[in-house]
Design an enzyme around this catalytic site. Sequence first.
Site, PDB file in Angstrom:
ATOM      1  N   TYR A  83      29.264  44.174  42.305  1.00 54.74           N
ATOM      2  CA  TYR A  83      28.317  44.763  43.800  1.00 54.74           C
ATOM      3  C   TYR A  83      28.466  46.422  43.514  1.00 54.74           C
ATOM      4  O   TYR A  83      27.661  47.144  44.151  1.00 54.74           O
ATOM      5  CB  TYR A  83      28.676  44.308  44.622  1.00 54.74           C
ATOM      6  CG  TYR A  83      28.048  42.740  45.128  1.00 54.74           C
ATOM      7  CD1 TYR A  83      27.596  42.205  43.984  1.00 54.74           C
ATOM      8  CD2 TYR A  83      28.135  41.971  46.208  1.00 54.74           C
ATOM      9  CE1 TYR A  83      26.932  40.809  44.290  1.00 54.74           C
ATOM     10  CE2 TYR A  83      27.508  40.956  46.490  1.00 54.74           C
ATOM     11  CZ  TYR A  83      26.860  40.300  45.588  1.00 54.74           C
ATOM     12  OH  TYR A  83      26.216  38.995  45.590  1.00 54.74           O
ATOM     13  N   GLY A 140      33.968  37.464  38.268  1.00 59.92           N
ATOM     14  CA  GLY A 140      35.002  38.277  39.014  1.00 59.92           C
ATOM     15  C   GLY A 140      35.966  37.392  39.692  1.00 59.92           C
ATOM     16  O   GLY A 140      36.246  36.395  39.488  1.00 59.92           O
ATOM     17  N   VAL A 141      36.178  37.788  40.978  1.00 59.17           N
ATOM     18  CA  VAL A 141      37.199  37.139  41.798  1.00 59.17           C
ATOM     19  C   VAL A 141      36.594  35.662  42.244  1.00 59.17           C
ATOM     20  O   VAL A 141      37.483  34.778  42.285  1.00 59.17           O
ATOM     21  CB  VAL A 141      37.765  37.862  43.126  1.00 59.17           C
ATOM     22  CG1 VAL A 141      36.758  38.352  43.943  1.00 59.17           C
ATOM     23  CG2 VAL A 141      38.890  37.758  43.715  1.00 59.17           C
ATOM     24  N   ASP A 142      35.452  35.778  42.723  1.00 54.46           N
ATOM     25  CA  ASP A 142      34.750  34.418  42.910  1.00 54.46           C
ATOM     26  C   ASP A 142      35.144  33.347  41.586  1.00 54.46           C
ATOM     27  O   ASP A 142      35.406  32.186  42.062  1.00 54.46           O
ATOM     28  CB  ASP A 142      33.071  34.770  43.035  1.00 54.46           C
ATOM     29  CG  ASP A 142      32.236  33.578  43.927  1.00 54.46           C
ATOM     30  OD1 ASP A 142      32.976  32.398  44.427  1.00 54.46           O
ATOM     31  OD2 ASP A 142      31.209  33.555  43.854  1.00 54.46           O
ATOM     32  N   SER A 169      33.287  43.825  46.955  1.00 52.82           N
ATOM     33  CA  SER A 169      31.983  44.716  46.476  1.00 52.82           C
ATOM     34  C   SER A 169      32.423  45.730  45.486  1.00 52.82           C
ATOM     35  O   SER A 169      31.355  46.309  44.967  1.00 52.82           O
ATOM     36  CB  SER A 169      31.203  45.350  47.684  1.00 52.82           C
ATOM     37  OG  SER A 169      30.467  44.501  48.337  1.00 52.82           O
TER      38      SER A 169
HETATM   39  P1  ADP Z   1      31.691  41.856  44.161  1.00 48.37           P
HETATM   40  O1  ADP Z   1      30.665  40.868  43.521  1.00 48.37           O
HETATM   41  O2  ADP Z   1      32.050  41.735  45.516  1.00 48.37           O
HETATM   42  O3  ADP Z   1      31.805  43.193  43.550  1.00 48.37           O
HETATM   43  P2  ADP Z   1      33.951  41.068  42.125  1.00 48.37           P
HETATM   44  O4  ADP Z   1      34.871  39.755  42.041  1.00 48.37           O
HETATM   45  O5  ADP Z   1      32.954  41.413  41.112  1.00 48.37           O
HETATM   46  O6  ADP Z   1      33.157  41.136  43.358  1.00 48.37           O
HETATM   47  O7  ADP Z   1      35.059  42.405  42.480  1.00 48.37           O
HETATM   48  C1  ADP Z   1      35.637  42.624  43.539  1.00 48.37           C
HETATM   49  C2  ADP Z   1      37.111  43.114  43.203  1.00 48.37           C
HETATM   50  O8  ADP Z   1      37.735  41.967  42.871  1.00 48.37           O
HETATM   51  C3  ADP Z   1      37.273  44.190  42.114  1.00 48.37           C
HETATM   52  O9  ADP Z   1      37.817  45.117  42.564  1.00 48.37           O
HETATM   53  C4  ADP Z   1      37.844  43.317  41.063  1.00 48.37           C
HETATM   54  O10 ADP Z   1      38.513  44.001  39.953  1.00 48.37           O
HETATM   55  C5  ADP Z   1      38.636  42.294  41.750  1.00 48.37           C
HETATM   56  N1  ADP Z   1      38.989  40.934  41.115  1.00 48.37           N
HETATM   57  C6  ADP Z   1      38.830  40.408  39.810  1.00 48.37           C
HETATM   58  N2  ADP Z   1      39.341  39.116  39.937  1.00 48.37           N
HETATM   59  C7  ADP Z   1      40.534  39.144  40.812  1.00 48.37           C
HETATM   60  C8  ADP Z   1      41.577  38.321  41.072  1.00 48.37           C
HETATM   61  N3  ADP Z   1      41.789  37.227  40.211  1.00 48.37           N
HETATM   62  N4  ADP Z   1      42.147  38.739  42.050  1.00 48.37           N
HETATM   63  C9  ADP Z   1      42.245  39.764  42.961  1.00 48.37           C
HETATM   64  N5  ADP Z   1      41.191  40.595  42.536  1.00 48.37           N
HETATM   65  C10 ADP Z   1      40.325  40.599  41.642  1.00 48.37           C
END
Ligand code: ADP
Length: 180
Positions: A126, A33-35, A122
């Site tokens: 999550y 994901g965003v991480d 989350s």
């Molecule tokens: P968590 O494990 O906290 O749920 P995720 O990364 O799986 O974190 O998702 C958190 C949010 O980040 C989701 O709404 C996802 O769509 C969004 N996301 C994923 N990639 C990016 C990005 N490059 N920039 C902004 N938001 C993103």
Amino acid sequence: MLSRIEVFQGDITTLHVDVLVNAANPSLMGGGGVDGAIHRAAGPALLEACKVVRQQQGECAPGQAVITLAGDLPAKAVIHTVGPVWQGGEQHEARILEDSYRNSLNLAAANGYKTLAFPAISTGAYGFPRVAAAQIAVNTVSDYLTRKPLPERVYFVCYDEEDTRLYQRLLTQRGQETDA
Ligand code: ADP
């Protein structure tokens, strides 16, 4: 205070803000994901910085936040916060999500940063329900900005159009409530 909040649709890693918030996991060693996107764009210096934090303080508990450099990102720093894993709503998930937002804001302010961008913590892997999570994000950030001068500006970064519309609607509602 709502004039200090903006919604941005797109990839958080492209933003030229002082500090980006990462939805990390307790290991701080990167993930999906965003991480994953933040670590890819920042390059290996970010993982090295996270390893140092890990050695100093161990894992990051849900609701807590830590700050590192931002490597190759246009931002100056990254705040890593661990949101709650959704387990049905009876495990203090809402309070932990509020803590994630508030502790991130505190850390940005303590470091003198003026602009900060949040992803929807989350709501991906999550599993926190999107509307409830956005409501917590909007309320916690608005309340914080009412009381504090820093950060001056906060961006809610929405990855898709549906989330963008949701945040815009909640911010409009919140504005009408405060005007009333
Ligand atoms: P968590 O494990 O906290 O749920 P995720 O990364 O799986 O974190 O998702 C958190 C949010 O980040 C989701 O709404 C996802 O769509 C969004 N996301 C994923 N990639 C990016 C990005 N490059 N920039 C902004 N938001 C993103």
